[in-house]
Enzyme design. Structure first.
Site, short mmCIF file in Angstrom:
data_model
loop_
_atom_site.label_atom_id
_atom_site.label_comp_id
_atom_site.label_asym_id
_atom_site.label_seq_id
_atom_site.Cartn_x
_atom_site.Cartn_y
_atom_site.Cartn_z
N MET A 32 -3.19 -13.44 4.96
CA MET A 32 -4.39 -12.82 4.39
C MET A 32 -4.86 -13.66 3.19
SD MET A 32 -4.04 -8.75 4.95
CE MET A 32 -2.89 -8.41 3.63
N ALA A 37 3.94 -20.38 -2.20
CA ALA A 37 4.94 -21.26 -1.58
C ALA A 37 5.57 -20.63 -0.33
CB ALA A 37 6.01 -21.61 -2.60
N HIS A 39 3.98 -18.81 2.00
CA HIS A 39 3.08 -19.14 3.12
C HIS A 39 3.21 -20.61 3.50
CE1 HIS A 39 0.68 -15.73 1.24
NE2 HIS A 39 0.87 -15.29 2.47
N GLY A 149 7.12 -14.40 7.53
CA GLY A 149 8.16 -14.38 6.52
C GLY A 149 9.06 -13.16 6.67
N GLU A 150 10.34 -13.37 6.37
CA GLU A 150 11.28 -12.24 6.42
C GLU A 150 11.06 -11.29 5.26
OE1 GLU A 150 15.17 -13.97 6.61
OE2 GLU A 150 15.12 -14.05 8.81
N GLN A 155 7.54 -5.73 9.28
CA GLN A 155 6.39 -6.30 9.99
C GLN A 155 6.85 -7.29 11.07
OE1 GLN A 155 2.56 -7.70 8.15
NE2 GLN A 155 3.58 -9.67 8.14
N SER A 187 4.86 -13.13 -3.39
CA SER A 187 3.91 -12.24 -2.71
C SER A 187 2.55 -12.46 -3.35
CB SER A 187 4.34 -10.78 -2.92
OG SER A 187 3.27 -9.91 -2.66
N SER A 188 1.50 -12.36 -2.53
CA SER A 188 0.14 -12.51 -3.08
C SER A 188 -0.12 -11.42 -4.11
CB SER A 188 -0.88 -12.41 -1.95
OG SER A 188 -0.56 -13.35 -0.95
O1 PAF Z 1 1.63 -10.45 6.28
C1 PAF Z 1 0.39 -10.52 6.21
O2 PAF Z 1 -0.18 -11.25 5.40
C2 PAF Z 1 -0.44 -9.68 7.15
O3 PAF Z 1 0.14 -8.44 7.36
C3 PAF Z 1 -0.78 -10.38 8.48
C4 PAF Z 1 0.48 -10.64 9.29
C5 PAF Z 1 -1.50 -11.68 8.22
C6 PAF Z 1 -1.69 -9.49 9.33
O4 PAF Z 1 -2.90 -9.24 8.69
#
Ligand code: PAF
Length: 280
Positions: A32, A37, A39, A149-150, A155, A187-188
């Site tokens: 998103m 780092a 991502h 990511g774990e 998710q 985390s963002s």
């Molecule tokens: O983890 C995220 O950033 C979001 O949940 C994802 C997997 C991109 C789905 O929108």
């Protein structure tokens, strides 16, 4: 070479069709945006494993159960593209809302069971939003592998189950959580922490490590939880959604790690919801 930025599905399909014709494998990194780092490590893993890499950036409104959280979610597309440039990513797919949810969009992908607990129990509809958008991204890209990511372990399991249940021919790869020097999981959302809260935030990981050490010496979660929650409250955390020991495969709750397990936590600090999990 700078990655090409793609905004429409037709452009994406044109590009991926060329790659498929040449028998090149495609790695997908759904995000998103507000890339950090963590991502970038996913993009590198995709680069190592696949011939072509697509990073997607879409702030998915369907997975936000709180409108304020959606509004405050950081949007940094220009910086994101700069960060990806040195990583030899081939394309950044940045669809808009109309592209992903055209008028009269009526389909919902819902994974039962795994989504009843942890974040699923506290964020109604969140995982339906995730499963729906990720299913679309899998189908739109035709990727062979997707990298998650774990840090968002629930998710990861939900997406794996969704892909398996819907026979989407993609392999879902989990990559280790990347942490700041003080242990805070990247985390963002960390961007929304005040300076003071940012200092306190690492307590979550310290408390989790102490609980993990207790579990490894045979103590039960039920015995360890009250002290851990009290320490978080004392440090300044607000609501604590959960601090649970759960089985890795079905996320069933455990009191001791009698099968492969992870410790999961979600807690608010300064109105920012932090989540983390570690293997036991
Ligand atoms: O983890 C995220 O950033 C979001 O949940 C994802 C997997 C991109 C789905 O929108």
């Amino acid at each position: 070479m700078k990655p090409v930025i793609i905004r429409s599905l037709s452009e994406l399909r044109k590009l991926t069709a060329q790659w498929v014709r040449r028998d090149e494998s495609i790695g997908l990194v759904p995000t998103m945006g507000a890339l950090h780092a963590g991502h970038l490590s996913l993009a590198k893993a995709a680069r190592d494993a696949c011939d072509r890499v697509i990073v997607t950036i879409f702030v998915n409104p369907k997975q936000f159960n709180n409108p304020e959280d959606l509004e405050n979610y950081p949007r940094t597309e220009h910086d994101d593209a700069e960060k990806l440039a040195p990583l030899e990513v081939d394309a950044i797919y940045v669809p808009d809302g109309e592209q992903m949810y055209p008028k009269e969009f009526a389909t919902n992908v819902s994974v039962a069971g795994l989504t009843d607990v942890l974040c699923g129990a506290h964020r109604p509809g969140h995982f339906d939003g995730v499963a729906t958008i990720v299913a679309k991204l899998f189908l739109q890209s035709g990727a062979n592998q997707a990298f998650f990511g774990e840090k968002d372990f629930q998710q990861l399991q939900v997406v794996r189950r969704m892909a398996r249940d819907l026979d989407i021919p993609i392999s879902v790869v989990g990559c280790p959580t990347i942490r700041e020097d003080d242990g805070l999981a990247m985390s963002s959302r960390n961007l929304n922490l005040s300076d003071d809260a940012r200092k306190t935030a690492a307590t979550l990981q310290q408390v989790m490590q102490d609980v993990a050490a207790g579990l490894r010496t045979g103590k039960a979660m039920g015995k360890l939880r009250p002290t851990a929650l009290a320490r978080l409250k004392e440090a300044g955390f607000g609501d604590i959604d959960y601090l649970d020991l759960r089985a890795m495969d079905d996320l069933g709750e455990l009191d001791t790690p009698e099968r492969p397990a992870r410790l999961f936590a979600a807690a608010y600090l300064d109105d920012v919801r932090l989540i983390d999990n570690i293997a036991i």
